[in-house]
Motif scaffolding. Structure first.
Motif, PDB file in Angstrom:
ATOM      1  N   ALA A  55       0.825  -1.220   0.000  1.00  0.00           N
ATOM      2  CA  ALA A  55       0.000   0.000   0.000  1.00  0.00           C
ATOM      3  C   ALA A  55       0.851   1.259   0.000  1.00  0.00           C
ATOM      4  CB  ALA A  55      -0.971   0.001   1.179  1.00  0.00           C
ATOM      5  N   GLY A  56       1.910   1.244  -0.794  1.00  0.00           N
ATOM      6  CA  GLY A  56       2.725   2.440  -0.972  1.00  0.00           C
ATOM      7  C   GLY A  56       3.898   2.567  -0.034  1.00  0.00           C
ATOM      8  N   LEU A  57       4.017   1.688   0.962  1.00  0.00           N
ATOM      9  CA  LEU A  57       5.131   1.788   1.908  1.00  0.00           C
ATOM     10  C   LEU A  57       6.457   1.398   1.265  1.00  0.00           C
ATOM     11  CD1 LEU A  57       3.471   0.296   5.116  1.00  0.00           C
ATOM     12  CD2 LEU A  57       4.056   2.694   4.703  1.00  0.00           C
ATOM     13  N   ALA A  58       6.439   0.411   0.390  1.00  0.00           N
ATOM     14  CA  ALA A  58       7.684  -0.099  -0.186  1.00  0.00           C
ATOM     15  C   ALA A  58       8.415   0.957  -0.999  1.00  0.00           C
ATOM     16  CB  ALA A  58       7.411  -1.329  -1.052  1.00  0.00           C
ATOM     17  N   ASP A  59       7.677   1.811  -1.707  1.00  0.00           N
ATOM     18  CA  ASP A  59       8.346   2.842  -2.504  1.00  0.00           C
ATOM     19  C   ASP A  59       8.222   4.229  -1.879  1.00  0.00           C
ATOM     20  OD1 ASP A  59       5.724   3.482  -2.994  1.00  0.00           O
ATOM     21  OD2 ASP A  59       5.790   3.105  -5.150  1.00  0.00           O
ATOM     22  N   ALA A  60       7.839   4.276  -0.589  1.00  0.00           N
ATOM     23  CA  ALA A  60       7.804   5.513   0.198  1.00  0.00           C
ATOM     24  C   ALA A  60       6.811   6.540  -0.325  1.00  0.00           C
ATOM     25  CB  ALA A  60       9.203   6.132   0.280  1.00  0.00           C
ATOM     26  N   THR A  61       5.769   6.097  -1.010  1.00  0.00           N
ATOM     27  CA  THR A  61       4.733   7.036  -1.436  1.00  0.00           C
ATOM     28  C   THR A  61       3.643   7.193  -0.382  1.00  0.00           C
ATOM     29  OG1 THR A  61       3.615   5.256  -2.651  1.00  0.00           O
ATOM     30  CG2 THR A  61       5.127   6.662  -3.896  1.00  0.00           C
ATOM     31  N   THR A  62       3.686   6.385   0.669  1.00  0.00           N
ATOM     32  CA  THR A  62       2.800   6.561   1.811  1.00  0.00           C
ATOM     33  C   THR A  62       3.632   6.492   3.087  1.00  0.00           C
ATOM     34  OG1 THR A  62       2.286   4.195   2.008  1.00  0.00           O
ATOM     35  CG2 THR A  62       0.833   5.527   0.613  1.00  0.00           C
ATOM     36  N   ASP A  63       3.070   7.035   4.165  1.00  0.00           N
ATOM     37  CA  ASP A  63       3.776   7.056   5.452  1.00  0.00           C
ATOM     38  C   ASP A  63       3.348   5.899   6.350  1.00  0.00           C
ATOM     39  OD1 ASP A  63       5.124   9.561   4.908  1.00  0.00           O
ATOM     40  OD2 ASP A  63       3.182  10.531   5.196  1.00  0.00           O
ATOM     41  N   VAL A  64       2.072   5.635   6.397  1.00  0.00           N
ATOM     42  CA  VAL A  64       1.522   4.481   7.103  1.00  0.00           C
ATOM     43  C   VAL A  64       0.485   3.868   6.176  1.00  0.00           C
ATOM     44  CG1 VAL A  64       1.898   5.487   9.391  1.00  0.00           C
ATOM     45  CG2 VAL A  64      -0.320   5.782   8.256  1.00  0.00           C
ATOM     46  N   ALA A  65       0.091   2.640   6.464  1.00  0.00           N
ATOM     47  CA  ALA A  65      -0.889   2.003   5.591  1.00  0.00           C
ATOM     48  C   ALA A  65      -1.695   0.976   6.361  1.00  0.00           C
ATOM     49  CB  ALA A  65      -0.200   1.330   4.403  1.00  0.00           C
ATOM     50  N   PHE A  66      -2.949   0.833   5.964  1.00  0.00           N
ATOM     51  CA  PHE A  66      -3.783  -0.256   6.457  1.00  0.00           C
ATOM     52  C   PHE A  66      -3.555  -1.438   5.523  1.00  0.00           C
ATOM     53  CE2 PHE A  66      -6.138   3.519   7.947  1.00  0.00           C
ATOM     54  CZ  PHE A  66      -6.193   3.226   9.303  1.00  0.00           C
ATOM     55  N   VAL A  67      -3.047  -2.534   6.066  1.00  0.00           N
ATOM     56  CA  VAL A  67      -2.714  -3.692   5.233  1.00  0.00           C
ATOM     57  C   VAL A  67      -3.264  -4.955   5.880  1.00  0.00           C
ATOM     58  CG1 VAL A  67      -0.600  -2.638   4.339  1.00  0.00           C
ATOM     59  CG2 VAL A  67      -0.494  -4.042   6.400  1.00  0.00           C
ATOM     60  N   TRP A  68      -3.570  -5.925   5.043  1.00  0.00           N
ATOM     61  CA  TRP A  68      -3.928  -7.255   5.533  1.00  0.00           C
ATOM     62  C   TRP A  68      -2.666  -8.083   5.645  1.00  0.00           C
ATOM     63  CZ3 TRP A  68      -8.570  -8.008   7.505  1.00  0.00           C
ATOM     64  CH2 TRP A  68      -9.633  -7.186   7.082  1.00  0.00           C
ATOM     65  N   LEU A  69      -2.542  -8.806   6.733  1.00  0.00           N
ATOM     66  CA  LEU A  69      -1.394  -9.693   6.911  1.00  0.00           C
ATOM     67  C   LEU A  69      -1.604 -10.986   6.110  1.00  0.00           C
ATOM     68  CD1 LEU A  69      -0.697  -9.253  10.724  1.00  0.00           C
ATOM     69  CD2 LEU A  69       0.171  -7.938   8.785  1.00  0.00           C
ATOM     70  N   PRO A  70      -0.536 -11.640   5.663  1.00  0.00           N
ATOM     71  CA  PRO A  70       0.850 -11.392   6.033  1.00  0.00           C
ATOM     72  C   PRO A  70       1.456 -10.219   5.272  1.00  0.00           C
ATOM     73  CG  PRO A  70       0.743 -13.187   4.456  1.00  0.00           C
ATOM     74  CD  PRO A  70      -0.685 -12.827   4.787  1.00  0.00           C
ATOM     75  N   LEU A  71       2.459  -9.572   5.892  1.00  0.00           N
ATOM     76  CA  LEU A  71       3.177  -8.508   5.218  1.00  0.00           C
ATOM     77  C   LEU A  71       3.906  -9.073   4.013  1.00  0.00           C
ATOM     78  CD1 LEU A  71       4.776  -6.512   8.177  1.00  0.00           C
ATOM     79  CD2 LEU A  71       2.889  -5.784   6.705  1.00  0.00           C
ATOM     80  N   VAL A  72       3.946  -8.303   2.947  1.00  0.00           N
ATOM     81  CA  VAL A  72       4.584  -8.793   1.731  1.00  0.00           C
ATOM     82  C   VAL A  72       5.718  -7.882   1.297  1.00  0.00           C
ATOM     83  CG1 VAL A  72       2.591 -10.048   0.889  1.00  0.00           C
ATOM     84  CG2 VAL A  72       2.809  -7.624   0.366  1.00  0.00           C
ATOM     85  N   ALA A  73       6.235  -7.087   2.200  1.00  0.00           N
ATOM     86  CA  ALA A  73       7.409  -6.267   1.910  1.00  0.00           C
ATOM     87  C   ALA A  73       8.305  -6.280   3.137  1.00  0.00           C
ATOM     88  CB  ALA A  73       6.999  -4.839   1.560  1.00  0.00           C
ATOM     89  N   GLY A  74       9.596  -6.258   2.925  1.00  0.00           N
ATOM     90  CA  GLY A  74      10.522  -6.284   4.035  1.00  0.00           C
ATOM     91  C   GLY A  74      10.666  -4.932   4.706  1.00  0.00           C
ATOM     92  N   ASP A  75      11.306  -4.920   5.874  1.00  0.00           N
ATOM     93  CA  ASP A  75      11.653  -3.709   6.605  1.00  0.00           C
ATOM     94  C   ASP A  75      10.435  -2.888   7.025  1.00  0.00           C
ATOM     95  OD1 ASP A  75      13.825  -2.445   7.785  1.00  0.00           O
ATOM     96  OD2 ASP A  75      13.930  -0.913   6.242  1.00  0.00           O
TER      97      ASP A  75
END
Length: 286
Positions: A134-154
């Protein structure tokens, strides 16, 4: 470099370079190995060159791959710095919130109230399922509502709620009148799936049931539309069943499936005030 190259493609390429293996890189990124290989091949196609050779002894960068590495690292780092500086430049700090569909459940209202209380602004960005971070991986968002499991590192994540899963069916489906459905009864149904780039998240929403994929979609609304059209059935969170309700789709409980978890996620180490405020607003007391 063509305009079609995305930062995610460069991030994936660098992950393979750093890990020295598609398998290890996929695990680091929390995506499937086929999805990662597909993204790297897409990058090679866009650039018109081969970047990585697979050899018996392991992966070897081509001359073109070696040439791309420093530029890719600089572009990824520059974008992260640019995003941060742009957000800091305004007189009023802005929190950019990513989500794949309307979240509801009083969560966005609570987040908005907290940001306003600190004199911040909040901007919501709807992101397709092709980017499950939801935009976290490429830093286009600051926080995000996501369904687990997470699919991006860090990333850091805090579970906000757990909900049973339901199966969305066309209103005239043979199981639509049932009070509940056993997973085995869905095994022969075509399923509506998330994009392959969603990796383990795609697998989770197929429930370990699907044998046939009837359609793929990059949004929750698209999934419901595919169900209504008869392309397949889809697993959906109980709360989203209410948010996306329509007369030609029926959502039936599947109690034997593990519940789904909705979380607030943010980049590990991001200690900006707007992020700290957002995290505190939704995690305090839980």
């Amino acid at each position: 470099m063509t305009a079609d190259v995305h930062l995610r493609d460069l991030r994936y390429f660098l992950a393979v370079v750093d890990a020295g293996s598609f398998t290890r890189a996929a695990a680091t990124l929390f995506v499937s190995q086929p999805a990662l290989s597909k993204q790297v091949r897409a990058l090679e196609t866009q650039l018109g060159v081969r970047l990585i050779d697979r050899r018996p002894g392991g992966l070897v960068l081509t001359a073109e791959g070696e040439a791309l590495v420093p530029h890719a690292r600089r572009l990824v780092a520059d974008w992260a710095r640019a995003s941060d500086e742009v957000r800091r430049a305004g007189s009023v700090p802005t929190l950019v919130v990513g989500m794949q569909t309307t979240v509801g459940r009083d969560l966005t209202r609570r987040l908005l109230a907290a940001t306003r209380e600190r004199g911040h602004r909040m901007q919501v960005r709807l992101i397709s399922w092709s980017d499950p971070s939801a935009g976290l991986a490429d830093a286009t968002t600051d926080v995000a509502f996501v369904w687990l499991p997470l699919v991006a590192g860090d990333l850091e994540a805090h579970v906000l709620l757990r909900e049973p899963r339901r199966v969305a069916l066309p209103a005239d489906h043979r199981l639509a009148g049932r009070s509940s459905v056993d997973p085995a009864e869905l095994a022969d149904e075509p399923f509506v799936a998330l994009p392959r780039s969603a990796g383990p998240l795609r697998d989770f929403w197929l429930g370990g049931i699907a044998r046939t994929i009837g359609a793929e979609t990059d949004s929750a609304e698209g999934a419901i539309e595919a169900v209504a059209s008869g392309s397949g059935v889809a697993l959906i969170a109980e709360g989203n069943a209410r948010l996306l309700a329509r007369p030609d789709v029926v959502c039936v409980p599947v109690p034997d499936l593990a519940p789904c978890e909705l979380a607030l996620a943010w980049r590990r180490g991001d200690d900006r005030e707007v992020v700290r405020t957002a995290v505190a607003a939704l995690t305090a007391g839980s």
